[in-house]
Motif scaffolding. Sequence first.
Motif, short mmCIF file in Angstrom:
data_model
loop_
_atom_site.label_atom_id
_atom_site.label_comp_id
_atom_site.label_asym_id
_atom_site.label_seq_id
_atom_site.Cartn_x
_atom_site.Cartn_y
_atom_site.Cartn_z
N GLY A 175 5.71 1.01 7.05
CA GLY A 175 4.60 0.17 6.59
C GLY A 175 3.38 0.32 7.48
O GLY A 175 2.24 0.42 7.00
N GLU A 176 3.59 0.33 8.80
CA GLU A 176 2.47 0.50 9.73
C GLU A 176 1.80 1.85 9.54
O GLU A 176 0.57 1.98 9.62
N ASP A 179 -0.34 1.69 6.38
CA ASP A 179 -1.53 0.88 6.64
C ASP A 179 -2.55 1.66 7.48
O ASP A 179 -3.75 1.66 7.18
N GLU A 182 -4.16 4.43 5.36
CA GLU A 182 -5.17 3.90 4.45
C GLU A 182 -6.49 3.62 5.18
O GLU A 182 -7.58 3.92 4.68
N ASP A 205 9.09 -3.21 9.12
CA ASP A 205 8.11 -4.00 8.36
C ASP A 205 8.38 -3.92 6.86
O ASP A 205 9.32 -3.25 6.41
N ALA A 207 7.41 -2.27 4.07
CA ALA A 207 6.66 -1.10 3.64
C ALA A 207 6.31 -1.15 2.16
O ALA A 207 5.26 -0.66 1.74
N LYS A 209 5.58 -3.79 0.31
CA LYS A 209 4.43 -4.67 0.13
C LYS A 209 3.13 -3.98 0.58
O LYS A 209 2.09 -4.09 -0.09
N ILE A 210 3.20 -3.26 1.68
CA ILE A 210 2.01 -2.57 2.19
C ILE A 210 1.61 -1.43 1.26
O ILE A 210 0.42 -1.20 1.03
N GLY A 213 -0.23 -2.89 -1.63
CA GLY A 213 -1.59 -3.23 -1.25
C GLY A 213 -2.49 -2.01 -1.23
O GLY A 213 -3.66 -2.07 -1.63
#
Length: 344
Positions: A175-176, A179, A182, A205, A207, A209-210, A213
Amino acid sequence: MQMFRFEHTEYFYALMLIPLLAAVFIWMLYWKKKALNTYGEMSVIYRLIPTVSNGRLMLKFAILMLAFIMLIFGLANPQIGSKLVEGERKGIDIMVALDVSNSMLAQDIEPNRLERAKQAISKLVDKLGNDRIGMIVFAGNAYVQLPITTDHSAAKMFLSTISTKVVPTQGTAIGEAIDLAEKSFDDKTHSRAIIVITDGENHEDDAVKIAKGAAENGVYVYTIGMGLPQGSPIPEIDKYGRQIGFKKDRQGSTIVTRLNEDMLQQIASAGNGIYVRANNTQAGLSKVFGEINKLEKTEFESKMFSDYEDRFQYFIALSILFLILELLIFERKSKLLSKIEVFK
């Protein structure tokens, strides 16, 4: 600002001959000394041949090695970019997020997951055309390895330096990485895609959900699973790069890392992308890149060096100069310089 590059980097492999040549030279000096020992005491022999100088031999060898090094640099042809041009190019912005956690050393995909992924990325770079590329490396944390660029040669250079040691914290923070990828795009008007290459063992995390987004912000997220579902042990590597066994848990059992396909499928689905599993015959990047190529290509300004000036002649000239210097230095001491004890 000028761009510097070598046109033929493959010639640098010849530099690996230097340690071998040095070893042969040292052996030759040892053999020569051993041969002289058979005739008697060395102190007496040196009085009989006062003009012989090992120092001169070593100096001549050092100069020969310098000539050889300059020759290799000349053959590699150093070049300086002399003309910077601006132009409009059409393409897609791609950020590759590569997992460099220890589990990527598993050998269920040959030679191992990480090396297979790097080979696939290298082939992808060759196909990019006008597309821009950047790279994120991640394990327990994510870091930008290469900002978004049109310089595909730089991308390959940075790719070659990637290993499990570039990120100090172990883990798999997918996820990090998404993010950070992006946030690394410098223009939101372009078609943007993130390719996550990992074994999917995410413990850090949310991932999914991220990725959702990112998709809501117009960024497509694709995932490639490195590894096989049945899993593989993680090699234990010593400081010399040699495998000394397999990693074990606190109970002494061998740790087996398994591909988490379900996680990667969820991430790709949430990111409006696709999931592909790598295997020993293909790493999945071709299929993903085919999907990315369907995205609308947008125009962007690009600065690049169109003309390069060769600089090989300076290194060739130095090589010749060193060779001439080596010829002018004799193995025996000069009678004219016998009073100057430079070479003992």
